[in-house]
Structures are given as C-alpha cells and as structure tokens.
Scaffold this active site. Structure first.
Site, PDB file in Angstrom:
ATOM      1  N   GLY A 124      74.278  43.205  11.885  1.00  0.00           N
ATOM      2  CA  GLY A 124      73.150  43.294  12.818  1.00  0.00           C
ATOM      3  C   GLY A 124      72.896  41.983  13.512  1.00  0.00           C
ATOM      4  O   GLY A 124      73.450  40.941  13.141  1.00  0.00           O
ATOM      5  N   PRO A 177      71.008  38.499  14.966  1.00  0.00           N
ATOM      6  CA  PRO A 177      70.360  37.421  14.203  1.00  0.00           C
ATOM      7  C   PRO A 177      68.882  37.699  13.966  1.00  0.00           C
ATOM      8  O   PRO A 177      68.216  38.316  14.805  1.00  0.00           O
ATOM      9  CB  PRO A 177      70.525  36.196  15.101  1.00  0.00           C
ATOM     10  CG  PRO A 177      71.521  36.549  16.119  1.00  0.00           C
ATOM     11  CD  PRO A 177      71.565  38.032  16.230  1.00  0.00           C
ATOM     12  N   GLY A 178      68.409  37.234  12.832  1.00  0.00           N
ATOM     13  CA  GLY A 178      66.968  37.275  12.547  1.00  0.00           C
ATOM     14  C   GLY A 178      66.398  38.629  12.198  1.00  0.00           C
ATOM     15  O   GLY A 178      65.194  38.827  12.246  1.00  0.00           O
ATOM     16  N   THR A 179      67.262  39.589  11.842  1.00  0.00           N
ATOM     17  CA  THR A 179      66.732  40.927  11.540  1.00  0.00           C
ATOM     18  C   THR A 179      66.467  41.126  10.050  1.00  0.00           C
ATOM     19  O   THR A 179      66.024  42.198   9.645  1.00  0.00           O
ATOM     20  CB  THR A 179      67.698  42.017  12.041  1.00  0.00           C
ATOM     21  OG1 THR A 179      69.020  41.612  11.718  1.00  0.00           O
ATOM     22  CG2 THR A 179      67.575  42.226  13.525  1.00  0.00           C
ATOM     23  N   GLY A 180      66.781  40.121   9.245  1.00  0.00           N
ATOM     24  CA  GLY A 180      66.430  40.211   7.817  1.00  0.00           C
ATOM     25  C   GLY A 180      67.614  40.433   6.890  1.00  0.00           C
ATOM     26  O   GLY A 180      67.435  40.889   5.767  1.00  0.00           O
ATOM     27  N   GLU A 237      55.141  35.421  42.078  1.00  0.00           N
ATOM     28  CA  GLU A 237      54.700  36.221  40.921  1.00  0.00           C
ATOM     29  C   GLU A 237      53.845  37.398  41.373  1.00  0.00           C
ATOM     30  O   GLU A 237      53.935  38.489  40.811  1.00  0.00           O
ATOM     31  CB  GLU A 237      53.915  35.353  39.919  1.00  0.00           C
ATOM     32  CG  GLU A 237      54.713  34.191  39.316  1.00  0.00           C
ATOM     33  CD  GLU A 237      56.041  34.622  38.721  1.00  0.00           C
ATOM     34  OE1 GLU A 237      56.132  35.738  38.180  1.00  0.00           O
ATOM     35  OE2 GLU A 237      57.011  33.831  38.823  1.00  0.00           O
ATOM     36  N   ASP A 270      66.291  35.751  38.803  1.00  0.00           N
ATOM     37  CA  ASP A 270      65.960  37.141  39.158  1.00  0.00           C
ATOM     38  C   ASP A 270      67.206  37.840  39.704  1.00  0.00           C
ATOM     39  O   ASP A 270      67.480  38.990  39.370  1.00  0.00           O
ATOM     40  CB  ASP A 270      64.893  37.178  40.270  1.00  0.00           C
ATOM     41  CG  ASP A 270      63.554  36.666  39.774  1.00  0.00           C
ATOM     42  OD1 ASP A 270      63.376  36.604  38.544  1.00  0.00           O
ATOM     43  OD2 ASP A 270      62.694  36.332  40.615  1.00  0.00           O
TER      44      ASP A 270
HETATM   45  P1  ATP Z   1      70.892  35.360  10.750  1.00  0.00           P
HETATM   46  O1  ATP Z   1      71.851  36.441  11.090  1.00  0.00           O
HETATM   47  O2  ATP Z   1      70.535  34.510  11.922  1.00  0.00           O
HETATM   48  O3  ATP Z   1      71.252  34.587   9.532  1.00  0.00           O
HETATM   49  P2  ATP Z   1      69.164  37.112   9.272  1.00  0.00           P
HETATM   50  O4  ATP Z   1      69.365  38.493   9.773  1.00  0.00           O
HETATM   51  O5  ATP Z   1      69.832  36.736   8.001  1.00  0.00           O
HETATM   52  O6  ATP Z   1      69.486  36.081  10.418  1.00  0.00           O
HETATM   53  P3  ATP Z   1      66.791  36.300   7.945  1.00  0.00           P
HETATM   54  O7  ATP Z   1      67.298  34.919   7.675  1.00  0.00           O
HETATM   55  O8  ATP Z   1      66.783  37.258   6.822  1.00  0.00           O
HETATM   56  O9  ATP Z   1      67.589  36.902   9.162  1.00  0.00           O
HETATM   57  O10 ATP Z   1      65.337  36.238   8.579  1.00  0.00           O
HETATM   58  C1  ATP Z   1      64.757  35.027   9.056  1.00  0.00           C
HETATM   59  C2  ATP Z   1      63.255  35.089   8.870  1.00  0.00           C
HETATM   60  O11 ATP Z   1      62.710  36.074   9.740  1.00  0.00           O
HETATM   61  C3  ATP Z   1      62.860  35.529   7.473  1.00  0.00           C
HETATM   62  O12 ATP Z   1      62.679  34.436   6.624  1.00  0.00           O
HETATM   63  C4  ATP Z   1      61.571  36.272   7.716  1.00  0.00           C
HETATM   64  O13 ATP Z   1      60.490  35.377   7.753  1.00  0.00           O
HETATM   65  C5  ATP Z   1      61.725  36.857   9.086  1.00  0.00           C
HETATM   66  N1  ATP Z   1      62.224  38.245   9.063  1.00  0.00           N
HETATM   67  C6  ATP Z   1      63.386  38.685   9.610  1.00  0.00           C
HETATM   68  N2  ATP Z   1      63.520  40.007   9.453  1.00  0.00           N
HETATM   69  C7  ATP Z   1      62.438  40.433   8.785  1.00  0.00           C
HETATM   70  C8  ATP Z   1      62.009  41.714   8.328  1.00  0.00           C
HETATM   71  N3  ATP Z   1      62.749  42.799   8.553  1.00  0.00           N
HETATM   72  N4  ATP Z   1      60.830  41.793   7.659  1.00  0.00           N
HETATM   73  C9  ATP Z   1      60.087  40.687   7.450  1.00  0.00           C
HETATM   74  N5  ATP Z   1      60.433  39.454   7.871  1.00  0.00           N
HETATM   75  C10 ATP Z   1      61.591  39.312   8.531  1.00  0.00           C
END
Ligand code: ATP
Length: 487
Positions: A104, A106-109, A332, A406
C-alpha cells in the site's frame, strides 16, 4: 586455533627480525590489512530496531489503534492464526506461512499493522528497512540478512517467546528483480540470502519466525520472493475511506481537548485522499494552532487551517507586491466562481495568503469519497483548473506564470479522459497511441474547455470583480462568506 596462528605468526616475525630481515614493511602491511578486514566486518554489524511485542515508545500497539484498515486487519489476523493456534495448525497438517506482504501507499499504517501483529501473537518484533541491507561492499548485505534472523531467534529465546516477527519495510529495495541493478552482484547476493533464510524456516522450529514485508511497488519484487512458500500472502493496505478517516482522527484526538467530536465528521469528509500519517499530522497541527491561539479546546477552524498546512506546507514569509496580490485575488476568484457554477456548493475555502510555494489557493469541499468520474465531471475539473488563468486574461488582458501548475494538472486530467477511452478517439491503448495523436486529442479537450470557461466568466465579470475585491481586502474567505457574496 586462533592462538596457534597468532603464536606462529609472532614466532616467524621474531625469527625474521633476528636474521636481520627488515620487518617494518611487513608489519605495516599486516596492520593495514588487519584494519581493512576489521572495517569490512564492522560494516556487516548493524543494530536492528528490536522492539518487544509490538511496543512503540512504551505503548503497546494493538489492532484497535489502527483505523480504516478493517479488511486488512481481518486478513492479517487470519494469516496469523498459525502463530496463535499452532497445535490446531499442526493437527490439520497445514503448512504455516513464512511471509506476509503488506502492500500500500506510504503512511497507511503498514508498520503499525506489523507491530500490532506482534502484540496479537505475543511474538518478539524486530523491524528493519530494505535500505539497511544495501552497501557497496560485497557480502555485507547477505551477512546482515543472516544476522537479522539470528538476532530474531536470540531475542525470542531471551524473552521466552515462542515466535518472532521480522518486519522489513521498503522490501522492494532489498527484493527487487535480480540482474536489474548496476552493482547487481551485491544486490543479488543479499536477496539470495533472504531466500535461503526463508527456506530455512521450518514448521516445527522453536521459535517460529514470520516475515512481514511492506512495499508499495509489488511489481518491482523478484518473482522468487512471491512464489508460494515465501511471501505467499498479500494484504492490501489502501488509503482509508471516509468512515476510516473518521476513526483514525478519533484515535489521534483521544488525548486532545476537542470542542465537539462532531467536527471530526466534517474533517473526515474534507480529507479525501489523506493517509493515516496525514491525518495524524493534521490532528497534531490543529492542536498546535489551538495552543498558539491560547484556545482551551481544538476547534473546527484549527482543523481547517491544519488541512491547508498538511496539504501545502507552512505559511510563506515571502511578501508579494500589491499588483501581484491583486492578480492572485482575481486568479483565485476565477477558480472559485467557475467551481461554484459547475458544481454548486463546491468551494470550501479561498485564500491569498502564500503557503508552501503557492501564492494563493482554493480548497474544494467534498462530502462523499469519489473513485469514478464521468467525462463531464473530468471536463468540469479542467474548467475549474483553467479558470485562474482565464480570469487573469479577462481582467488584465494577459496571463502570468502563476498558472503553470494549473496547466499541468489540466493536461493530466485531459490525458485521463483519453486514457480511459472517454475522448473522441474511443477506446485506446495509451502505450500504442502515437504521441502526436495523444497530444492533439488532449489539446482539443483543453481548448474546448478553455472556450467554455472564458464564456462562463465573461458573462459574470461583475461577480468575479466583487469576489476578488473582497478577497483582496479580507485575504481569506470560507464557504459561508463566499456564498453570501454570490447571493
Ligand atoms: P511507510 O510505507 O512510509 O513506511 P507505513 O504504511 O508503514 O508508511 P506507518 O509508519 O505505519 O505507515 O504510519 C505512520 C504514522 O501514521 C503512524 O505512526 C500513525 O501515527 C499514523 N497512521 C498511519 N496509518 C494509520 C492508521 N491506519 N490508523 C492510525 N494511525 C495511522
């Protein structure tokens, strides 16, 4: 054995010195070689981020701390059964999993899910990233892979745990298709070692090892990694939907004084496309803004401003001159007016305060997540995107460089129309379509939308002027103010 070699070496050395041989160059040579070997060996040593049983900064991560990933959690839990109920798995003769791949953006958990998996299965947890295995020295990556598995086994034994989860983030860096890298021998050796270690995992081993990999480029991975018996379970960890965003926001505002929890519904609706990490940052920024204003609670306005900050960055210290600010106001106002004309109620916020490199911007309101678009909807998007430049042209008789982004966005949307078979070309294969045909078709779409936008705005010049003048004076306006002006 080592002692015998050292003793023999020292003996030879003394003998050579005694017979009058100049031992200084030899001593220097041995010193340099020793230093080099020591350097190479220490390059292989790395301290993996070993975290016990899903604990992060002293806090245990459980599946309840992860929002918007219900189906990923269910799939993961199902895959983890063999660590939770090893006896049943053995009785049924089921081959346990060796690897689970979390796929998935980045940053999705993904990291959170791996930590929660460790807590759920009472396993020790060791985390690392694919880039930690890549070194310029041959053999170092492979050595680190061996060390990683060794560390996991040792740690599980030390903590009396029957299982260990090894998490490898950015698996694509370590597990990309073999033979593709310029220094490919080292990459290939590292990947080969990982495959060897995975093959060495046996069902009755104590502790049991489970590998959890994370990537957003599964297409880059070597097929050997994905074959059954290795990373044979893929769990999709996508961007959260509205309900999921609401849940993530409530997780990250648990420790924050909210004016009213209802505000989270509004924010969840306005943050389509945000990842969990974005939402965590948004909640944090909102609390910072509330603190700066000495507000006892975090309110809707703080969240709204935080959205802009997360999307675009900090407010700029740049000060455009008066003419520039005026032009930005018309730009704008043009976006906003056309947006309101083509989809009423779509303007959420309008500002000419520079932020993150943009001299002004308009934020649209969104109430329902949208994943499919018709041609008409895409055309409307193009019109809104072009409206800034068209508005400048109608007022000043020329355009500025402010519309560059744009235009590339409009072009991207036109491409989407062609690619999805929605243009006059009908169904096309974008890879086989000659460049000039793609260009001409996109140009046709954009040109048509530009004419429509010009007509729409030129019929509403007084309204355009009114919005721009107020925006110039007030610098920002929200939906209510904008609607009041139009009415
Ligand atoms: P990457 O691919 O960049 O390593 P990742 O998918 O491993 O990212 P995480 O490191 O698990 O993402 O998430 C980063 C932070 O974002 C977490 O510490 C949390 O605070 C927040 N976060 C991300 N996804 C969730 C979620 N589904 N629920 C709650 N918090 C989340």
């Amino acid at each position: 054995m080592k002692e015998i070699y050292i003793g023999a070496g020292v003996g030879v050395f003394i003998f050579l010195a005694a017979v009058g041989f100049n031992v200084v160059p030899l001593a220097l040579f041995i010193l340099v070689m020793g230093g080099f070997i020591y350097f190479i060996q220490t390059q292989g040593q790395i301290k993996f981020n070993d975290v016990s049983r899903g604990v992060k900064s002293g806090q245990i991560i459980s599946f309840d701390d992860i929002g918007g990933q219900d189906s990923a959690i269910n799939e993961l839990k199902e895959a983890l059964e063999f660590l939770v109920k090893p006896d049943v798995i053995q009785r049924m003769g089921i081959r346990p999993l060796k690897g689970i791949l979390l796929v998935g953006p980045p940053g999705t958990g993904k990291t959170l899910l791996a930590r929660a998996a460790a807590a759920y299965t009472s396993s020790v947890f060791i985390a690392t990233s694919g880039s930690e295995f890549i070194e310029m020295y041959a053999g170092v990556g492979a050595k680190r892979v061996r060390q990683l598995f060794l560390d996991a086994r040792k740690k599980a034994a030390r903590e009396n745990s029957r299982s260990a989860i090894i998490f490898i983030d950015e698996l694509d860096v370590l597990g990309a298709k073999r033979g593709k890298h310029s220094g490919h021998m080292e990459y290939d050796q590292t990947l080969n070692q990982l495959l060897v270690e995975m093959d060495g995992i046996t069902p009755d081993e104590d502790p049991r090892i489970l590998l959890v990999g994370a990537t957003n480029r599964v297409d880059l991975l070597d097929p050997a990694l994905l074959r059954p018996g290795r990373f044979d379970r893929q769990v999709q960890v996508g961007l959260p939907d509205k309900e999921g965003r609401r849940r993530i926001l409530s997780i990250h505002t648990r420790n924050k004084p909210l004016r009213s929890p209802e505000v989270l519904d509004e924010i969840a609706a306005a943050t389509f496309g945000f990842s969990g990490a974005h939402l965590e940052s948004l909640a944090n920024e909102a609390a910072i803004l509330a603190m700066r204003e000495n507000s006892p609670t975090v309110e809707s306005v703080h969240f709204t401003e935080a959205i802009d900050k997360v999307l675009l960055g900090e407010k700029d210290s740049r000060k455009p001159n008066r003419q520039e600010i005026e032009r930005v106001s018309y730009h704008e106002a043009g976006h906003a007016l056309v947006s309101e004309m083509v989809s009423p109620g779509s303007v959420a916020y309008l500002t000419i305060i520079p932020r993150g490199g943009a001299l002004g911007f308009m934020r649209k309101s969104s109430h329902d997540d949208q994943y499919l678009y018709t041609r008409m909807e895409l055309e409307k998007q193009i019109m809104v995107t072009l409206a800034g430049a068209v508005s400048e042209e109608l007022i000043y008789g020329d355009r500025s460089t402010g519309a560059r982004n744009d235009f590339s966005q409009a072009w991207q949307t036109a491409r989407e129309i062609v690619q999805s078979g929605l243009s006059s070309l009908g169904v096309v294969s974008i890879d086989d379509l000659p460049d000039h045909m793609l260009y001409e078709e996109c140009w046709k779409v954009i040109n048509e939308m530009e004419c429509k936008t010009r007509q729409l705005l030129s019929e509403r010049l007084p309204q355009l002027r009114k919005i721009a003048v107020v925006l110039l004076d007030e610098e920002s306006m929200d939906q209510t103010r904008f609607q009041a002006l139009l009415n």
